[in-house]
Enzyme design. Structure first.
Site, PDB file in Angstrom:
ATOM      1  N   LYS A  15    -178.622  58.461 -41.192  1.00 42.45           N
ATOM      2  CA  LYS A  15    -177.688  58.892 -40.159  1.00 42.45           C
ATOM      3  C   LYS A  15    -178.451  59.809 -39.211  1.00 42.45           C
ATOM      4  CE  LYS A  15    -173.603  57.434 -41.925  1.00 42.45           C
ATOM      5  NZ  LYS A  15    -172.536  56.732 -41.188  1.00 42.45           N
ATOM      6  N   LYS A  38    -167.023  46.408 -42.039  1.00 41.63           N
ATOM      7  CA  LYS A  38    -166.341  47.245 -43.032  1.00 41.63           C
ATOM      8  C   LYS A  38    -164.948  46.657 -43.235  1.00 41.63           C
ATOM      9  CE  LYS A  38    -168.648  51.657 -42.018  1.00 41.63           C
ATOM     10  NZ  LYS A  38    -169.532  51.403 -40.861  1.00 41.63           N
TER      11      LYS A  38
END
Length: 347
Positions: A149, A257
Site C-alpha cells: 500500500k 472484490k
C-alpha cells in the site's frame, strides 16, 4: 425457510493503514438461513466509506432481505443490485444451506487439500521501519509476490522501500504490486508512475481517484507499466455500464472484490467482459472474516487463474474464526485437519 441477520465487529490485531486512513475495527453482517433442520451462513462484508452500499438504510435492507427470503436467490439478487455485499451474502447463504456441510461450497482438489492458491503478501502502510519489517517477514515466509500500500507516507520514502527490495530481489524472484488507493493527483500521476517504473513493478492499483475516467483512460494509454482498476469498479451495476467503462478506460487489469461488485454473479460478469476485451484480472478479498474468505477462496480456485490472488487477510483480526484456511510459503491451503470454530452464538 427462515432467515435472520447478525452484526459482528472484527477487531484488528494492530491498526491497519491505507491512504484513506487507519482502521482498528471492521463491521460485518451474517445472514443465517434455516430450513428442515439445516442452516446456511453468508457474510455481507461492508467497508464504511468505501462500499457503495455504505448507506443509512443498509440494516433496513438486510431486514427486507430476510423478510423476503422466499423470493429465492435469483430474484433477490436482482432486487439487491445497489447492495452488492448483501447480494454476495445471499448467494453464499443459499449455497451454504444446500451444501453437505455449511462451509464446503465448491468441492475441489483445493478443499481436498491437494492443491493451493498462489497469493500475494500484503504490506500495510505505516512508518518506514514498520513497512520494511513487514516486507522482510513476507519474503522470509516464502512469498514471491508482495503488494505494498502506497500513498500515505512520503513518496520518496516509498521509493526507498522499493529500492530496498530490488537491491536484494530481482523481478524474477519477487513480483511487486503497489496499491495507491487513488492517492495520486491526476496532474502528477504519470510523473510518479515513471519514477516507480524503475523498480520493474507488476502493476499499480487505482493510481488516481475513481470517476476521473478521462484522466484514467489517458493514464492507461501512456503508463510505463500496467494499471489495475479497483475502486473504479465500485457502483457500476449493469453489464452495459461495466462494458462501457472497460472500453473507455482500457485498463491492463481489473481487480475484483466480491463484496463490492455483487458476489459470484457480479464478479463473473466482470470476468467475462475483461476476457472479451483482453484485460487481465484477479480476485481479492475485502477484509471479510474467514467465513467470507472461505467462500471467496473456494470459488476462486475453480476459476483456474494462475496469477497470485489477493486472499490472505484471515490473520488480521483478534476475533476471527478458526477455519481450515492456512497460508504457507506464499500459498493458501485448505487443511482438513483444522475444523471450524465459530466462537459466536449466531450460528
Amino acid at each position: 425457510m427462515k432467515a435472520s441477520y447478525h452484526k459482528y465487529i472484527l477487531n484488528f490485531k494492530r491498526p491497519s493503514g491505507t491512504s484513506r486512513g487507519v482502521m482498528t475495527e471492521k463491521e460485518t453482517w451474517f445472514i443465517i438461513l434455516e430450513q428442515d433442520g439445516k442452516k446456511g451462513i453468508g457474510e455481507c462484508g461492508i467497508l464504511r466509506g468505501l462500499s457503495i452500499d455504505d448507506r443509512p438504510d443498509y440494516e433496513e435492507k438486510l431486514q427486507w432481505t430476510c423478510a423476503n427470503i422466499h423470493l429465492g436467490k435469483e430474484q433477490l439478487w436482482g432486487a439487491l443490485l445497489e447492495f452488492p455485499s448483501i447480494q454476495f451474502g445471499v448467494e453464499m447463504a443459499f449455497l451454504s444451506l444446500a451444501s453437505e456441510t455449511p462451509f464446503l461450497l465448491f468441492p475441489s482438489s483445493f478443499t481436498n487439500g491437494e492443491k493451493s492458491i498462489a497469493i500475494n503478501g500484503l504490506v500495510w502502510m505505516g512508518e518506514e521501519t514498520f513497512m520494511k519489517q513487514q516486507i522482510e517477514e513476507k519474503l522470509a515466509d516464502g512469498f514471491r509476490c508482495i503488494k505494498l500500500k502506497i500513498g500515505a507516507i512520503d513518496f520518496d520514502k516509498e521509493l526507498q522501500l522499493l529500492r530496498f527490495i530490488r537491491q536484494y530481489f530481482t523481478p524474477e524472484q519477487v513480483e511487486i504490486r503497489v496499491d495507491a488507493n487513488g492517492a495520486f493527483d491526476s496532474n502528477e500521476a504519470l510523473y510518479k508512475l515513471n519514477q516507480l517504473s524503475e523498480f520493474k513493478l507488476h502493476s499499480i492499483e487505482q493510481p488516481i481517484q475513481k470517476n476521473n475516467t478521462d484522466s484514467m483512460a489517458e493514464l492507461c494509454k501512456t503508463t510505463p507499466f500496467p494499471i489495475a482498476l479497483d475502486e473504479e469498479l465500485i457502483g457500476v451495476f449493469t453489464v452495459a455500464e461495466k462494458e462501457d467503462l472497460l472500453i473507455k478506460i482500457k485498463p491492463q487489469y481489473i481487480i475484483l472484490k466480491l463484496s463490492f461488485v455483487g458476489g459470484f454473479r457480479g464478479t463473473q460478469e466482470w470476468i467475462s467482459l475483461a476476457e472479451k476485451h483482453n484485460i487481465g484480472w484477479w480476485i481479492t478479498s475485502a477484509l471479510e472474516s474467514n467465513i467470507g474468505l472461505n467462500a471467496i477462496a473456494q470459488w476462486t480456485f475453480t476459476l483456474n487463474n494462475p496469477m497470485p490472488q489477493g486472499l490472505g487477510t484471515g490473520a488480521l483480526y483478534t476475533n476471527n474464526f478458526d477455519c481450515p484456511l492456512q497460508v504457507s510459503q506464499g500459498k493458501l491451503w485448505y487443511s482438513n485437519e483444522q475444523n471450524w470454530d465459530l466462537n459466536i452464538d449466531v450460528f
